[in-house]
Design an enzyme around this catalytic site. Structure first.
Site, PDB file in Angstrom:
ATOM      1  N   GLU A 195       0.827  -1.205   0.000  1.00 33.85           N
ATOM      2  CA  GLU A 195       0.000   0.000   0.000  1.00 33.85           C
ATOM      3  C   GLU A 195       0.864   1.259   0.000  1.00 33.85           C
ATOM      4  OE1 GLU A 195      -4.155  -1.252   2.050  1.00 33.85           O
ATOM      5  OE2 GLU A 195      -2.585  -0.823   3.496  1.00 33.85           O
ATOM      6  N   CYS A 227       3.441   8.517   0.861  1.00 34.55           N
ATOM      7  CA  CYS A 227       4.159   7.604   1.755  1.00 34.55           C
ATOM      8  C   CYS A 227       4.199   6.249   1.055  1.00 34.55           C
ATOM      9  CB  CYS A 227       3.390   7.516   3.079  1.00 34.55           C
ATOM     10  SG  CYS A 227       4.023   6.253   4.195  1.00 34.55           S
ATOM     11  N   CYS A 237       7.178  -7.234   6.701  1.00 31.99           N
ATOM     12  CA  CYS A 237       8.311  -6.606   7.394  1.00 31.99           C
ATOM     13  C   CYS A 237       8.780  -7.547   8.489  1.00 31.99           C
ATOM     14  CB  CYS A 237       7.872  -5.279   8.018  1.00 31.99           C
ATOM     15  SG  CYS A 237       9.186  -4.403   8.896  1.00 31.99           S
ATOM     16  N   CYS A 254       7.921  -4.827  15.244  1.00 30.51           N
ATOM     17  CA  CYS A 254       7.509  -3.860  16.267  1.00 30.51           C
ATOM     18  C   CYS A 254       6.109  -4.254  16.747  1.00 30.51           C
ATOM     19  CB  CYS A 254       7.498  -2.437  15.704  1.00 30.51           C
ATOM     20  SG  CYS A 254       9.117  -1.907  15.119  1.00 30.51           S
ATOM     21  N   LEU A 295      12.442   5.924  17.252  1.00 27.99           N
ATOM     22  CA  LEU A 295      13.084   5.619  18.536  1.00 27.99           C
ATOM     23  C   LEU A 295      12.053   5.032  19.501  1.00 27.99           C
ATOM     24  CD1 LEU A 295      15.725   5.789  20.147  1.00 27.99           C
ATOM     25  CD2 LEU A 295      15.053   8.088  20.865  1.00 27.99           C
TER      26      LEU A 295
END
Ligand code: SAH
Length: 332
Positions: free
Chosen positions: A85, A98, A105, A109, A208
Protein backbone atom coordinates in the site's frame (compact mmCIF):
# COMPACT_ATOMS: atom_id res chain seq x y z
CA UNK A 1 13.57 -0.21 -14.82
CA UNK A 2 15.93 -1.05 -12.01
CA UNK A 3 19.04 0.91 -12.92
CA UNK A 4 20.05 4.30 -11.69
CA UNK A 5 21.57 6.77 -14.10
CA UNK A 6 25.19 5.88 -13.37
CA UNK A 7 24.58 2.17 -13.83
CA UNK A 8 22.70 2.86 -17.02
CA UNK A 9 25.54 5.03 -18.33
CA UNK A 10 28.03 2.28 -17.57
CA UNK A 11 25.78 -0.17 -19.34
CA UNK A 12 25.76 1.91 -22.52
CA UNK A 13 29.51 2.51 -22.32
CA UNK A 14 30.06 -1.27 -22.03
CA UNK A 15 28.14 -1.61 -25.30
CA UNK A 16 30.36 0.99 -26.91
CA UNK A 17 27.47 3.40 -26.98
CA UNK A 18 27.39 7.01 -25.88
CA UNK A 19 26.78 7.72 -22.24
CA UNK A 20 23.98 10.22 -22.92
CA UNK A 21 21.75 7.39 -24.11
CA UNK A 22 21.16 6.73 -20.43
CA UNK A 23 19.62 10.16 -20.08
CA UNK A 24 17.46 9.52 -23.12
CA UNK A 25 16.15 6.35 -21.51
CA UNK A 26 15.46 8.26 -18.30
CA UNK A 27 13.53 10.86 -20.26
CA UNK A 28 11.40 8.18 -21.91
CA UNK A 29 10.66 6.48 -18.64
CA UNK A 30 10.14 9.36 -16.28
CA UNK A 31 9.37 12.45 -18.36
CA UNK A 32 7.39 10.98 -21.26
CA UNK A 33 6.20 8.08 -19.07
CA UNK A 34 6.50 5.76 -22.05
CA UNK A 35 5.79 2.16 -21.13
CA UNK A 36 6.76 0.48 -24.41
CA UNK A 37 10.48 0.30 -25.12
CA UNK A 38 9.65 -0.05 -28.85
CA UNK A 39 8.56 3.58 -28.73
CA UNK A 40 11.91 4.89 -27.49
CA UNK A 41 12.30 6.38 -30.93
CA UNK A 42 15.70 7.99 -30.57
CA UNK A 43 17.34 4.62 -29.84
CA UNK A 44 18.01 2.26 -32.72
CA UNK A 45 16.13 -1.01 -32.95
CA UNK A 46 19.06 -3.26 -31.93
CA UNK A 47 19.53 -1.19 -28.82
CA UNK A 48 15.83 -1.28 -27.94
CA UNK A 49 15.84 -5.07 -28.33
CA UNK A 50 18.92 -5.33 -26.17
CA UNK A 51 17.33 -3.18 -23.49
CA UNK A 52 14.27 -5.41 -23.52
CA UNK A 53 16.46 -8.46 -23.00
CA UNK A 54 18.75 -7.02 -20.39
CA UNK A 55 16.29 -5.32 -18.07
CA UNK A 56 13.35 -6.27 -16.06
CA UNK A 57 10.70 -3.86 -17.25
CA UNK A 58 7.63 -4.87 -15.41
CA UNK A 59 4.71 -2.96 -13.98
CA UNK A 60 2.59 -2.86 -10.91
CA UNK A 61 -1.09 -1.96 -10.99
CA UNK A 62 -3.56 -0.13 -8.78
CA UNK A 63 -5.85 -2.82 -7.44
CA UNK A 64 -8.05 -0.46 -5.48
CA UNK A 65 -8.08 2.78 -3.58
CA UNK A 66 -9.99 4.38 -0.74
CA UNK A 67 -10.39 8.05 0.00
CA UNK A 68 -10.69 9.92 3.28
CA UNK A 69 -10.29 13.53 4.32
CA UNK A 70 -7.16 14.89 2.56
CA UNK A 71 -5.94 11.36 1.97
CA UNK A 72 -6.13 8.56 -0.57
CA UNK A 73 -4.84 5.06 0.09
CA UNK A 74 -3.75 2.83 -2.79
CA UNK A 75 -3.47 -0.93 -2.84
CA UNK A 76 -1.01 -2.06 -5.50
CA UNK A 77 -0.76 -5.51 -6.99
CA UNK A 78 2.73 -6.59 -7.96
CA UNK A 79 3.41 -8.83 -10.95
CA UNK A 80 3.84 -11.88 -8.65
CA UNK A 81 0.45 -11.11 -7.02
CA UNK A 82 1.86 -9.74 -3.82
CA UNK A 83 0.35 -6.53 -2.48
CA UNK A 84 1.61 -3.31 -0.92
CA UNK A 85 0.00 0.00 0.00
CA UNK A 86 0.91 3.66 -0.39
CA UNK A 87 -0.80 6.79 0.87
CA UNK A 88 -1.26 10.15 -0.82
CA UNK A 89 -1.70 13.10 1.54
CA UNK A 90 -2.85 16.63 0.72
CA UNK A 91 -1.11 19.18 2.93
CA UNK A 92 -1.40 22.93 2.68
CA UNK A 93 2.21 22.96 1.38
CA UNK A 94 1.57 20.35 -1.32
CA UNK A 95 1.07 16.67 -1.93
CA UNK A 96 3.14 13.96 -0.34
CA UNK A 97 3.21 10.22 -0.82
CA UNK A 98 4.16 7.60 1.75
CA UNK A 99 5.47 4.53 -0.04
CA UNK A 100 6.22 0.93 0.96
CA UNK A 101 9.67 -0.63 0.60
CA UNK A 102 8.98 -4.33 1.28
CA UNK A 103 6.18 -6.89 1.11
CA UNK A 104 5.65 -7.52 4.83
CA UNK A 105 8.31 -6.61 7.39
CA UNK A 106 10.65 -8.55 9.67
CA UNK A 107 11.23 -5.93 12.34
CA UNK A 108 8.30 -7.11 14.43
CA UNK A 109 7.51 -3.86 16.27
CA UNK A 110 4.77 -4.92 18.65
CA UNK A 111 2.47 -1.97 18.01
CA UNK A 112 2.61 -2.02 14.20
CA UNK A 113 0.13 -3.70 11.90
CA UNK A 114 2.49 -3.83 8.91
CA UNK A 115 4.79 -6.31 10.62
CA UNK A 116 2.11 -8.88 11.35
CA UNK A 117 2.97 -10.34 7.95
CA UNK A 118 6.62 -11.35 7.99
CA UNK A 119 8.74 -10.12 5.12
CA UNK A 120 7.90 -11.94 1.91
CA UNK A 121 10.44 -10.07 -0.19
CA UNK A 122 12.10 -6.74 -0.85
CA UNK A 123 10.53 -4.42 -3.38
CA UNK A 124 12.54 -3.90 -6.53
CA UNK A 125 13.53 -0.34 -7.33
CA UNK A 126 10.99 -0.04 -10.15
CA UNK A 127 8.21 -1.21 -7.81
CA UNK A 128 8.92 1.76 -5.55
CA UNK A 129 9.23 4.22 -8.44
CA UNK A 130 5.97 2.95 -9.90
CA UNK A 131 4.04 3.65 -6.71
CA UNK A 132 4.82 7.32 -7.34
CA UNK A 133 4.27 7.19 -11.11
CA UNK A 134 0.88 5.51 -10.80
CA UNK A 135 -0.32 7.94 -8.16
CA UNK A 136 0.78 10.90 -10.29
CA UNK A 137 -1.00 9.36 -13.27
CA UNK A 138 -4.12 8.81 -11.19
CA UNK A 139 -4.35 12.37 -9.87
CA UNK A 140 -2.94 13.88 -13.08
CA UNK A 141 -0.64 16.00 -11.01
CA UNK A 142 2.88 15.96 -9.64
CA UNK A 143 3.68 15.20 -6.04
CA UNK A 144 6.13 17.30 -4.04
CA UNK A 145 7.29 15.10 -1.20
CA UNK A 146 8.05 11.46 -0.58
CA UNK A 147 8.37 9.63 2.72
CA UNK A 148 9.50 6.01 2.85
CA UNK A 149 7.35 5.18 5.85
CA UNK A 150 4.93 2.61 4.47
CA UNK A 151 5.24 -1.16 4.82
CA UNK A 152 8.76 -2.44 5.37
CA UNK A 153 12.09 -1.37 6.80
CA UNK A 154 13.83 0.65 4.06
CA UNK A 155 17.32 -0.04 5.42
CA UNK A 156 16.60 -3.78 5.26
CA UNK A 157 16.28 -3.19 1.48
CA UNK A 158 19.13 -0.72 1.37
CA UNK A 159 20.49 -1.00 -2.18
CA UNK A 160 17.12 -0.85 -3.90
CA UNK A 161 16.00 2.04 -1.70
CA UNK A 162 19.15 4.05 -2.51
CA UNK A 163 18.63 3.33 -6.19
CA UNK A 164 15.05 4.53 -5.82
CA UNK A 165 16.26 7.73 -4.15
CA UNK A 166 18.70 8.42 -6.99
CA UNK A 167 15.99 7.95 -9.60
CA UNK A 168 13.34 10.10 -7.95
CA UNK A 169 15.91 12.76 -7.14
CA UNK A 170 17.50 12.93 -10.63
CA UNK A 171 16.34 15.94 -12.70
CA UNK A 172 15.61 13.64 -15.65
CA UNK A 173 13.99 11.15 -13.30
CA UNK A 174 11.17 12.49 -11.15
CA UNK A 175 13.13 15.58 -10.16
CA UNK A 176 12.02 15.60 -6.53
CA UNK A 177 14.49 17.51 -4.37
CA UNK A 178 16.42 15.43 -1.85
CA UNK A 179 15.30 17.76 0.92
CA UNK A 180 11.72 16.79 0.10
CA UNK A 181 12.39 13.11 0.65
CA UNK A 182 12.56 11.36 4.02
CA UNK A 183 13.69 7.84 4.82
CA UNK A 184 12.59 6.39 8.15
CA UNK A 185 14.40 3.54 9.88
CA UNK A 186 13.85 1.60 13.08
CA UNK A 187 17.61 1.92 13.62
CA UNK A 188 19.77 -0.50 11.61
CA UNK A 189 23.10 0.85 12.83
CA UNK A 190 25.44 -0.28 10.01
CA UNK A 191 23.08 1.13 7.40
CA UNK A 192 22.70 4.46 9.21
CA UNK A 193 26.49 4.68 9.03
CA UNK A 194 26.53 3.84 5.33
CA UNK A 195 23.79 6.38 4.75
CA UNK A 196 25.89 9.04 6.52
CA UNK A 197 28.50 8.81 3.76
CA UNK A 198 26.08 9.07 0.88
CA UNK A 199 26.23 12.03 -1.48
CA UNK A 200 22.48 12.61 -1.19
CA UNK A 201 20.85 15.24 1.01
CA UNK A 202 17.84 13.08 1.83
CA UNK A 203 16.26 13.52 5.29
CA UNK A 204 16.65 10.81 7.88
CA UNK A 205 14.06 9.86 10.50
CA UNK A 206 14.66 7.43 13.35
CA UNK A 207 11.85 5.46 14.96
CA UNK A 208 13.08 5.62 18.54
CA UNK A 209 9.83 5.28 20.50
CA UNK A 210 11.51 4.85 23.90
CA UNK A 211 14.06 6.73 26.01
CA UNK A 212 15.79 3.60 27.34
CA UNK A 213 16.52 0.00 26.37
CA UNK A 214 14.20 -1.52 28.98
CA UNK A 215 11.13 0.03 27.38
CA UNK A 216 12.44 -0.26 23.83
CA UNK A 217 13.11 -3.98 24.31
CA UNK A 218 9.47 -4.50 25.16
CA UNK A 219 8.11 -2.92 22.00
CA UNK A 220 10.85 -3.17 19.36
CA UNK A 221 12.72 -6.47 18.95
CA UNK A 222 15.43 -4.70 16.91
CA UNK A 223 16.62 -3.09 20.13
CA UNK A 224 17.95 -6.48 21.23
CA UNK A 225 20.33 -6.24 18.28
CA UNK A 226 21.28 -2.55 18.57
CA UNK A 227 21.09 -0.72 21.89
CA UNK A 228 19.91 2.87 22.09
CA UNK A 229 23.44 3.97 22.78
CA UNK A 230 24.68 2.28 19.59
CA UNK A 231 21.83 3.80 17.59
CA UNK A 232 22.46 7.27 19.01
CA UNK A 233 26.19 6.97 18.24
CA UNK A 234 25.28 6.23 14.62
CA UNK A 235 22.95 9.25 14.59
CA UNK A 236 25.74 11.43 16.02
CA UNK A 237 28.04 10.19 13.27
CA UNK A 238 25.37 11.08 10.68
CA UNK A 239 24.97 14.54 12.21
CA UNK A 240 28.72 15.11 12.24
CA UNK A 241 28.95 14.30 8.53
CA UNK A 242 25.72 15.91 7.34
CA UNK A 243 24.37 19.27 8.17
CA UNK A 244 20.81 17.96 8.28
CA UNK A 245 18.45 17.85 11.20
CA UNK A 246 17.33 14.33 12.08
CA UNK A 247 13.71 13.55 12.98
CA UNK A 248 13.18 11.39 16.05
CA UNK A 249 9.84 9.59 15.77
CA UNK A 250 8.14 8.72 19.03
CA UNK A 251 4.80 6.94 18.96
CA UNK A 252 2.82 7.77 22.10
CA UNK A 253 1.57 4.54 23.70
CA UNK A 254 -0.65 4.74 26.77
CA UNK A 255 1.19 3.63 29.95
CA UNK A 256 4.12 2.30 27.95
CA UNK A 257 6.34 5.27 27.05
CA UNK A 258 4.24 8.35 27.85
CA UNK A 259 5.17 9.22 31.45
CA UNK A 260 6.79 12.47 32.58
CA UNK A 261 9.91 10.46 33.48
CA UNK A 262 10.10 9.19 29.91
CA UNK A 263 9.89 12.75 28.59
CA UNK A 264 12.72 13.90 30.89
CA UNK A 265 14.84 10.89 30.01
CA UNK A 266 14.24 11.46 26.29
CA UNK A 267 15.19 15.12 26.67
CA UNK A 268 18.48 14.25 28.30
CA UNK A 269 19.23 11.60 25.66
CA UNK A 270 18.74 14.16 22.87
CA UNK A 271 20.17 17.26 24.57
CA UNK A 272 22.43 19.29 22.31
CA UNK A 273 21.78 17.27 19.16
CA UNK A 274 20.45 18.75 15.93
CA UNK A 275 17.21 16.77 16.09
CA UNK A 276 13.53 17.33 16.62
CA UNK A 277 11.01 14.97 18.07
CA UNK A 278 7.91 14.12 16.08
CA UNK A 279 5.35 12.74 18.52
CA UNK A 280 3.03 10.30 16.74
CA UNK A 281 -0.50 9.83 18.10
CA UNK A 282 -0.92 6.05 18.17
CA UNK A 283 -3.34 4.68 15.61
CA UNK A 284 -5.15 1.83 17.29
CA UNK A 285 -5.82 -1.30 15.29
CA UNK A 286 -8.26 -4.10 16.07
CA UNK A 287 -5.52 -6.67 16.21
CA UNK A 288 -3.11 -5.15 18.69
CA UNK A 289 -3.55 -4.30 22.36
CA UNK A 290 -1.87 -0.91 22.61
CA UNK A 291 -3.89 2.20 23.39
CA UNK A 292 -3.40 5.77 22.28
CA UNK A 293 -1.82 8.00 24.92
CA UNK A 294 -3.85 10.99 26.10
CA UNK A 295 -0.71 12.72 27.39
CA UNK A 296 0.82 13.92 24.14
CA UNK A 297 0.60 17.63 24.92
CA UNK A 298 2.00 17.28 28.45
CA UNK A 299 4.83 15.17 27.04
CA UNK A 300 5.54 17.73 24.33
CA UNK A 301 5.55 20.57 26.87
CA UNK A 302 8.21 18.83 28.95
CA UNK A 303 10.40 18.35 25.88
CA UNK A 304 9.99 22.01 24.93
CA UNK A 305 10.72 23.14 28.47
CA UNK A 306 13.91 21.07 28.38
CA UNK A 307 14.97 22.76 25.13
CA UNK A 308 14.11 19.94 22.74
CA UNK A 309 12.17 20.79 19.57
CA UNK A 310 8.98 18.78 19.37
CA UNK A 311 5.91 18.63 17.17
CA UNK A 312 2.85 16.40 17.08
CA UNK A 313 2.30 14.54 13.84
CA UNK A 314 -0.91 15.46 12.11
CA UNK A 315 -3.35 12.54 12.07
CA UNK A 316 -4.15 11.35 8.57
CA UNK A 317 -6.22 8.57 7.18
CA UNK A 318 -7.28 6.78 10.36
CA UNK A 319 -10.82 6.31 9.06
CA UNK A 320 -9.60 4.30 6.07
CA UNK A 321 -6.75 2.49 7.90
CA UNK A 322 -4.24 4.53 5.98
CA UNK A 323 -2.44 5.97 8.99
CA UNK A 324 1.08 5.20 10.29
CA UNK A 325 1.40 1.57 11.18
CA UNK A 326 -1.93 0.56 9.66
CA UNK A 327 -0.78 -0.39 6.15
CA UNK A 328 -0.80 -4.03 5.13
CA UNK A 329 0.48 -6.35 2.43
CA UNK A 330 -2.93 -7.87 1.98
CA UNK A 331 -5.75 -7.57 -0.45
CA UNK A 332 -8.57 -7.61 2.11
N1 SAH B 1 10.35 0.59 9.30
C1 SAH B 1 10.54 2.02 9.22
C2 SAH B 1 9.52 2.67 8.34
C3 SAH B 1 8.11 2.69 8.91
S1 SAH B 1 7.74 4.32 9.24
C4 SAH B 1 10.58 2.59 10.61
O1 SAH B 1 10.37 1.86 11.57
O2 SAH B 1 10.89 3.75 10.77
C5 SAH B 1 6.24 4.21 10.07
C6 SAH B 1 6.28 4.90 11.41
O3 SAH B 1 4.99 4.71 12.06
C7 SAH B 1 7.30 4.29 12.32
O4 SAH B 1 7.84 5.27 13.15
C8 SAH B 1 6.45 3.32 13.11
O5 SAH B 1 7.06 2.94 14.29
C9 SAH B 1 5.20 4.11 13.33
N2 SAH B 1 4.04 3.29 13.66
C10 SAH B 1 3.89 1.96 13.52
N3 SAH B 1 2.67 1.56 13.92
C11 SAH B 1 2.03 2.68 14.32
C12 SAH B 1 0.72 2.93 14.81
N4 SAH B 1 -0.16 1.96 14.93
N5 SAH B 1 0.38 4.20 15.10
C13 SAH B 1 1.26 5.21 14.91
N6 SAH B 1 2.50 5.04 14.43
C14 SAH B 1 2.89 3.78 14.15
Amino acid sequence: MDMNIVELENYFVSLNEKKFKALQVFEWLYIHREKDINNFSNLKKELRDKLKNDFKYDFITIKKYETGKDVKKYLFELSDHNYVEAVLMYHDYGKSVCISSQVGCNMGCKFCESGRLKKVRNLETYEMVEQILLIEEDIKDRIQRIVIMGIGEPFDNYDNVINFLRIVNHPKGLGIGARHITVSTCGLVPKIKEFSDLDLQVNLALSLHAPNDTIRNKIMPISKVYTISQVMDAIKEYLAKNNRRVTIEYVMLNMVNDSDECAYELASLLKGLNVYVNLIPYNETNNLDFKKSQRINEFKDILLKMGINATVRREFGGSISAACGQLRSKEV
